[in-house]
Design a protein around this motif. Structure first.
Motif, PDB file in Angstrom:
ATOM      1  N   MET A 168       0.866  -1.186   0.000  1.00  0.00           N
ATOM      2  CA  MET A 168       0.000   0.000   0.000  1.00  0.00           C
ATOM      3  C   MET A 168       0.898   1.229   0.000  1.00  0.00           C
ATOM      4  SD  MET A 168      -2.630  -1.600   2.828  1.00  0.00           S
ATOM      5  CE  MET A 168      -1.412  -2.796   3.460  1.00  0.00           C
ATOM      6  N   GLY A 169       1.010   1.888  -1.138  1.00  0.00           N
ATOM      7  CA  GLY A 169       1.913   3.006  -1.299  1.00  0.00           C
ATOM      8  C   GLY A 169       2.880   2.726  -2.438  1.00  0.00           C
ATOM      9  N   PRO A 170       4.000   3.477  -2.493  1.00  0.00           N
ATOM     10  CA  PRO A 170       4.479   4.481  -1.530  1.00  0.00           C
ATOM     11  C   PRO A 170       3.642   5.754  -1.538  1.00  0.00           C
ATOM     12  CG  PRO A 170       5.893   4.429  -3.465  1.00  0.00           C
ATOM     13  CD  PRO A 170       4.920   3.307  -3.632  1.00  0.00           C
ATOM     14  N   ASP A 171       3.971   6.635  -0.592  1.00  0.00           N
ATOM     15  CA  ASP A 171       3.232   7.876  -0.386  1.00  0.00           C
ATOM     16  C   ASP A 171       1.765   7.575  -0.105  1.00  0.00           C
ATOM     17  OD1 ASP A 171       2.997  10.584  -0.083  1.00  0.00           O
ATOM     18  OD2 ASP A 171       2.845  11.040  -2.213  1.00  0.00           O
ATOM     19  N   CYS A 172       1.542   6.518   0.681  1.00  0.00           N
ATOM     20  CA  CYS A 172       0.176   6.150   1.089  1.00  0.00           C
ATOM     21  C   CYS A 172      -0.098   6.844   2.418  1.00  0.00           C
ATOM     22  CB  CYS A 172       0.066   4.635   1.237  1.00  0.00           C
ATOM     23  SG  CYS A 172      -1.596   4.072   1.638  1.00  0.00           S
TER      24      CYS A 172
END
Length: 581
Positions: A168-172
């Motif tokens: 989940m992500g990056p920058d999640c």
């Protein structure tokens, strides 16, 4: 005069140091100050901001570096006292924790034997390495960290898919797992609407409106903003859709995405057509398509939430929310005052405002300029969470300083008519953002009045009654300063346009009943993904300690990984050690 203080082997995460910088910069006698770890990247920031000194040449990545511009040694002494107090408070808060702290992955897995999720919030250059370790330990990776290369993202997501795991992500920025808020998340009622979003504040806006409409959320899975790009191919989104299809507690699947690559969008839609549950899909920056059986396309974040609740309750589909606060105040503006200044802490909320205003002005989509989502004819919409504005500073959901500066600039502009704001609540966000912005709002109104102008503010508060901040109090504080507060981002945007007599784009559309759906062949998922959606998560938190609070407050299990850069941050040695493993 510049004074340099180096605290050897005193690692602190970047958010704590940014907040400490703000705290110290408010001290009397401090002209300018910066507190950062002595990494090469941070030393470059010291140089770029005019705070570099020769003493910093001796700093190591694990050393805390403080450079203060002050006129007296007495001020420097008070800064040191405040710094020592901060470090002692950190030690006290750590000793009073409701979780264990470890320093290695082996210890983390032994301490929390049932762990299945790692939240990773370390600096970007280390994040991919830690995510890979999490995957190799059988954990889903929630990558809050940004500045991860697209190549690393693809590699990690392919590895996760092969292992039956999710990245989940990056920058999640946000997520919800079985009622447990993850990272920057709101507290919403558990329910039967499952969400997958390539959009952080988009998820927050939709989940909070669902909550306020009386609905509930089973899961909110963030994918990271690049997941639906051609480079990644929606690996996380597709696996997450399969997960919600197989989750008996999810009755409605809701998809939110910033503008996707066309081919990837079509792949996602093809998968949505094959699920056995009703679907609401929002693809930002495109007109909603016609309803396709059980797949219903939304046009705004608010409509996404409303349709999801209507489907979950088995009600007639209208896509409309009851707008019980649509009365507009009388406004008096000078002839020059025609411009909207949208100053947002949420990137997706800013994008929605920019698209809506662009359409109302008859423009073709967004007009990008560095640092702006829209800049035309005096109108400006800015995502203050963009990397341009956050280098060396906390995110605007945490710290109001950058937005206050923009409010001051907008107030000086004789063309400014309305300043449009969002206030995003929830774990991770400022304890009292409305209160923090209030002096700047009042000062801006007073400055405009002194020059014979009226300046108007319109805002929305993204949050719920269950959030750590007082939702109603946040609204009341804004309204006490004359701010016009609306229940959703799109309602705030519509109000802003109406106040300027700009025609609001039509959003009303026809929907038809979904009816009974066939029990199609199940889209299989791994045992690990099935466990993720059917049980409360057990979390290894790698990085920001503040993310443990939401987990422990909501009955989740967590162990804190007290992360430090490998090899003391020596990049060459770190790579050699990684190869040896």
């Amino acid at each position: 005069m510049l004074h340099t203080i180096i605290k050897e082997n005193s690692y602190q995460d970047s958010v704590n140091l940014m907040l400490l910088t703000n705290r110290l910069s408010a001290m009397e006698g401090v002209n300018k100050i910066s507190v950062m770890m002595g990494t090469p990247a941070n030393l470059d920031i010291f140089k770029n901001t005019g705070l570099y000194t020769i003493e910093l040449e001796e700093a190591k990545p694990n050393d805390m570096c403080i450079v203060v511009h002050a006129d007296s040694e007495e001020t420097v002494g008070r800064v040191l006292d405040e710094l020592d107090s901060f470090l002692k408070n950190q030690a006290v808060s750590s000793s009073a924790k409701e979780f264990e702290t470890v320093r290695t992955w082996d210890r983390a897995m032994k301490t929390l034997s049932g762990a299945n999720v790692a939240i990773i919030s370390v600096p970007g250059q280390y994040a991919a390495e830690e995510a890979e370790k999490a995957l190799n330990n059988g954990l889903h990776a929630f990558l809050f960290s940004d500045n991860v290369s697209i190549e690393d993202e693809l590699r990690l997501k392919k590895l996760a898919h092969e292992k039956g795991l999710l990245v989940m992500g990056p920058d999640c920025g946000t997520g919800i797992a079985s009622g447990i808020p993850l990272a920057f998340a709101n507290v919403v009622t558990e329910g039967n609407i499952g969400i997958v979003g390539a959009s952080g504040t988009g998820i927050q806006e939709v989940t909070t409106i669902i909550d306020r409409l009386g609905g509930g959320v089973s899961h909110a899975i963030g994918t990271g903003g690049r997941d639906l790009s051609n480079s990644i191919g929606a690996i996380t989104m597709m696996d997450s859709i399969r997960a919600l299809e197989n989750h008996s507690g999810t009755k409605v699947i809701t998809i939110i995405s910033k503008q996707p690559a066309k081919e990837v969008r079509n792949q996602v839609v093809e998968l949505l057509r094959s699920v056995s549950k009703p679907v609401v899909a929002l693809f930002m920056e495109e007109k909603p398509a016609e309803q396709e059986g059980h797949v219903i396309y939304a046009g705004t974040l608010e409509e996404t939430a409303v349709l999801s609740v209507q489907l979950a309750n088995g009600n007639e589909l209208t896509g409309l929310i009851s707008e019980n606060s649509t009365s507009l105040p009388a406004v008096e503006l000078k002839a020059k005052q025609t411009a909207i200044k949208g100053l947002f802490s949420g990137g997706t909320l800013a994008a929605e405002a920019a698209m809506f205003i662009s359409e109302a002005l008859g423009l073709r989509g967004l007009i990008h300029e560095e640092g702006y989502l829209l800049k035309v004819n005096g109108h400006e919409v800015i995502d203050l969470g963009d990397d341009k504005y956050t280098q060396g500073k906390p995110h605007p959901m945490i710290d109001p300083e950058t937005r206050i500066q923009f409010i001051q600039e907008a107030a000086k502009d004789e063309g400014t008519a309305i300043i449009l704001l969002d206030v995003v609540l929830g774990y991770g966000s400022h304890d009292d953002m409305a209160g923090a912005l209030l002096p700047a709002i009042v000062a801006a109104q007073d400055e405009a009045a002194a020059s014979g102008r009226n300046l108007y503010f319109v805002a929305t508060v993204c949050g719920t009654e269950k959030d750590p901040q007082d939702y109603q109090e946040q609204k009341t504080k804004l309204e006490s300063a004359g701010v016009i507060v609306r229940e959703s981002n799109v309602q705030a945007i519509k109000t802003t346009l109406k106040l300027l007599n700009i025609e609001v784009p039509g959003t009303k559309r026809a929907f038809h009943p979904v009816g009974a759906l066939e029990n199609k062949e199940s889209l299989l998922v791994s045992e690990q993904i099935s466990k993720l959606v059917n049980e409360k998560p057990a979390i290894v938190n790698v990085g920001l300690k503040k993310f443990t609070q939401a987990v422990t407050n909501h009955g989740g299990q967590v162990v804190q990984f007290d992360w430090r850069p490998t090899a003391g941050g020596n990049e060459r040695m770190r790579k050699i050690l990684a190869l040896l493993k």
